[in-house]
Design a protein around this motif. Structure first.
Motif, PDB file in Angstrom:
ATOM      1  N   THR A  27       0.864  -1.267   0.034  1.00 58.47           N
ATOM      2  CA  THR A  27       0.091  -0.016   0.006  1.00 58.47           C
ATOM      3  C   THR A  27       1.003   1.214   0.051  1.00 58.47           C
ATOM      4  O   THR A  27       2.211   1.243  -0.313  1.00 58.47           O
ATOM      5  CB  THR A  27      -1.030   0.060   1.143  1.00 58.47           C
ATOM      6  N   LYS A  28       0.313   2.593   0.404  1.00 60.20           N
ATOM      7  CA  LYS A  28       1.001   3.668   0.427  1.00 60.20           C
ATOM      8  C   LYS A  28       0.216   4.676   1.289  1.00 60.20           C
ATOM      9  O   LYS A  28      -0.894   4.194   1.503  1.00 60.20           O
ATOM     10  CB  LYS A  28       1.100   4.335  -1.146  1.00 60.20           C
ATOM     11  N   HIS A  29       0.953   5.540   1.724  1.00 65.01           N
ATOM     12  CA  HIS A  29       0.316   6.519   2.520  1.00 65.01           C
ATOM     13  C   HIS A  29      -1.060   7.376   2.060  1.00 65.01           C
ATOM     14  O   HIS A  29      -0.844   7.449   0.732  1.00 65.01           O
ATOM     15  CB  HIS A  29       1.046   7.513   3.161  1.00 65.01           C
ATOM     16  N   PRO A  30      -2.081   7.312   2.622  1.00 70.21           N
ATOM     17  CA  PRO A  30      -3.378   7.973   2.052  1.00 70.21           C
ATOM     18  C   PRO A  30      -3.037   9.451   1.539  1.00 70.21           C
ATOM     19  O   PRO A  30      -2.131  10.071   2.121  1.00 70.21           O
ATOM     20  CB  PRO A  30      -4.420   8.156   3.245  1.00 70.21           C
ATOM     21  N   GLY A  31      -3.603   9.742   0.564  1.00 72.46           N
ATOM     22  CA  GLY A  31      -3.557  11.290  -0.250  1.00 72.46           C
ATOM     23  C   GLY A  31      -2.360  11.569  -0.967  1.00 72.46           C
ATOM     24  O   GLY A  31      -1.940  12.414  -1.485  1.00 72.46           O
ATOM     25  N   THR A  32      -1.297  10.296  -1.096  1.00 70.83           N
ATOM     26  CA  THR A  32      -0.270  10.424  -1.905  1.00 70.83           C
ATOM     27  C   THR A  32      -0.509  10.259  -3.339  1.00 70.83           C
ATOM     28  O   THR A  32      -1.626   9.431  -3.541  1.00 70.83           O
ATOM     29  CB  THR A  32       0.880   9.529  -1.355  1.00 70.83           C
TER      30      THR A  32
END
Length: 573
Positions: free
Chosen positions: A233-238
């Motif tokens: 996954t990745k950090h939200p909003g990126t």
């Protein structure tokens, strides 16, 4: 509890702000960074020649100066291979940074990979060949585990495998043992996905036009479970995207087939199963592991001589004749022929072009020789002196300069028992890490049969990339090329169509080279290794794309007969 391991660097030179972005963008347990590549080791070797106290990734030190306080406040431990050729030196530099900032940081490092002092003893010096400048064995994760177990806040290593900086934190978090090969293999696969940074979140992605925002893709995170399964996954909003396709692309990067060998475990890439797990979440499950091979790979880099080049711009009519003339003129003017003299003509010109640039082709002359004068003064003046006495419209992209040193990469192997693997704990205690107690010689998995082809109806001649994605890269002098599709019907067609002979025909540069193919049915992918297409490695710059980054996109652009029924809607012509 699931351990969240992020990545903030895929190479030495990656986005500087990524470390702070990852620390401030959401929750993490560990933050890792991969700073080393085959070419990087050569660069660091030259740095060490100038200053024995260097040889590490200076960028990491600057990042740590900005971010170490944040990491300590958030209790995020940092693990990176930025130590390069001097992990002890980087560890001491980090302690100095912490002292200057008033931070109580426990710094540890892993060493033992540097074998340059024993290169002759270990058989890495060949008579008549340049002596290696660097010789580094690929260590595994257990030194990192030891350092983390001793309470280290930051662990820096030399040459460990790229995935080890992720495997180490996972193994330390869950208390895995060496015999937990399935769990370790799952972590290796997760590590392989995230260690190249934004390549897992949409970077270098064949279907990049499908991504809404790729202006600044976020860096990836692996949420690793106790059984070794993971969610990428990745950090939200990126920016960017995490999808089954972006993860598939990265899984195919720089592998050699179904088995992915490392010093801790051989991960069976061919057992990995990917599934969507929500927006920007992809689950990896089913990975199986085997005991590692008894030998460690060794990265050997040598300074092989000096290199120079001239690029002639040929405009308008009679391109071939112009190229032939300047070839004859340059070669006639050489007082001494260089050891290597290569010409390539890129026909970038278009007939009846509406701009001068579009009407022009590029003729490149590359010279290499052990003597810097042969490729320097004796060569560089010749193209310039032809300015008023050669083909009409004569011009160069730039005048040649002095010859520049270039390197070559050679892979080696050494018995794991011959390599000292040492964890240097925050208090200075040195712990020797034993090699794997159980090993297994690497072998190719049984080749799965291609699925039945079936009947797909009429075909249309269009680029392969209408249905297939690709990811390619370098492995020394070899290139890896992975190709995947999205549906079972496309997979049946691809597995039966994209054979070794087909690749040789579509990529004429590979026509005379050894090409091996592996089928990866779970990924609907075919992987190829093309031996020798990159000469003696990226530093030798044997072709204009020395790391084979564009090789997959070249293959996708080639036209083949594809059943119309397999083409995505709106792409039938």
């Amino acid at each position: 509890m699931t351990v969240r391991i992020g990545n903030c660097s895929g190479f030495y030179g990656d986005r500087f702000d990524a470390m702070s972005e990852m620390l401030e963008g959401g929750e993490l347990d560990y933050l890792t960074g991969d700073y080393l590549a085959e070419l990087t080791m050569l660069i660091l070797g030259r740095d060490r020649m100038k200053n024995p106290e260097r040889g590490y990734a200076k960028t990491f030190l600057r990042q740590a100066e900005q971010c170490l306080g944040t990491a300590l406040d958030k209790r995020v431990k940092i693990v990176a291979n930025a130590g390069g050729l001097n992990p002890a030196g980087l560890a001491e530099a980090l302690r100095e940074v912490a002292r200057r900032l008033g931070l109580d940081a426990r710094i540890a490092h892993v060493e033992g990979d540097d074998l340059i002092a024993r290169a002759d003893e270990l058989g890495f010096v060949d008579a008549g060949q340049p002596a290696p400048l660097t010789a580094n064995a690929y260590l595994g994760a257990w030194g990192i585990v030891e350092c983390l177990g001793a309470g280290a806040d930051v662990v820096v290593t030399g040459r460990v495998t790229d995935a080890s900086v992720i495997v180490g934190p996972a193994a330390a978090h869950y208390g895995w043992k060496r015999e937990d090969v399935d769990q370790l293999a799952g972590a290796v696969v997760a590590g392989h996905v995230i260690e190249c940074g934004a390549q897992a979140t949409g970077g270098n992605f064949s279907f990049f036009t499908e991504i809404a925002d790729l202006s600044r893709p976020g860096f990836p995170i692996a949420e690793i479970e106790p059984d070794g399964s993971s969610v990428i996954t990745k950090h939200p909003g990126t920016g960017g995207l995490v999808s089954v396709d972006t993860v598939t692309a990265q899984l195919l990067y720089e592998i050699t087939g179904g088995r992915y060998a490392g010093p801790d475990v051989t991960a069976r890439i061919d057992t990995a199963v990917l599934s969507a797990d929500g927006p920007d979440r992809v689950r990896i499950s089913g990975v199986r592991g085997e005991a590692p091979p008894p030998t460690l790979k060794v990265s050997l880099n040598s300074l092989a001589g000096f290199r120079n080049e001239a690029v002639f711009v040929l405009t308008g009519l009679d391109i071939d004749a112009k190229a032939d003339l300047v070839r004859r003129q340059v070669e006639a003017g050489l007082a001494q022929r260089p050891a290597d003299l290569d010409w390539t003509l890129a026909r970038t010109d278009h007939a009846d072009a509406d701009t001068e640039e579009a009407a022009s082709a590029l003729l490149r002359c590359v010279v290499r020789d052990p003597d810097p004068n042969v490729v320097g003064r004796q060569f560089s003046s010749i193209p310039v002196e032809l300015a008023l006495s050669s083909y009409p419209g004569f011009t160069l992209t730039a005048p040649p300069g002095a010859g520049q040193p270039y390197g070559v990469f050679t892979p080696g192997y050494v018995d794991a028992a011959e390599v000292p693997h040492v964890a240097v704990l925050p208090d200075g205690t040195r712990v020797v890490i034993a090699p794997a107690p159980v090993t297994r010689a690497l072998e190719d998995p049984s080749a799965p049969a291609a699925p039945a082809l079936g009947e797909f109806g009429p075909t249309v001649r269009v680029p392969l990339g209408r249905v297939a994605g690709a990811r390619s890269g370098d492995k020394g002098g070899n290139a890896n090329l992975g190709v995947w599709v999205r549906t079972d019907e496309q997979w049946a067609w691809l597995a039966n169509t994209l054979t070794v002979d087909a690749v040789r025909e579509l990529l004429p540069e590979a026509a005379s080279l050894t090409v091996t193919r592996s089928l990866l049915p779970h990924l609907r992918a075919v992987n190829f290794v093309i031996e020798g297409i990159l000469g003696r490695g990226v530093a030798s710059q044997a072709r204009f794309d020395p790391q084979a980054k564009g090789l997959g996109e070249w293959l996708r652009s080639r036209h083949v007969d594809i059943p119309e029924s397999l083409l995505p809607k709106g792409h039938s012509a």
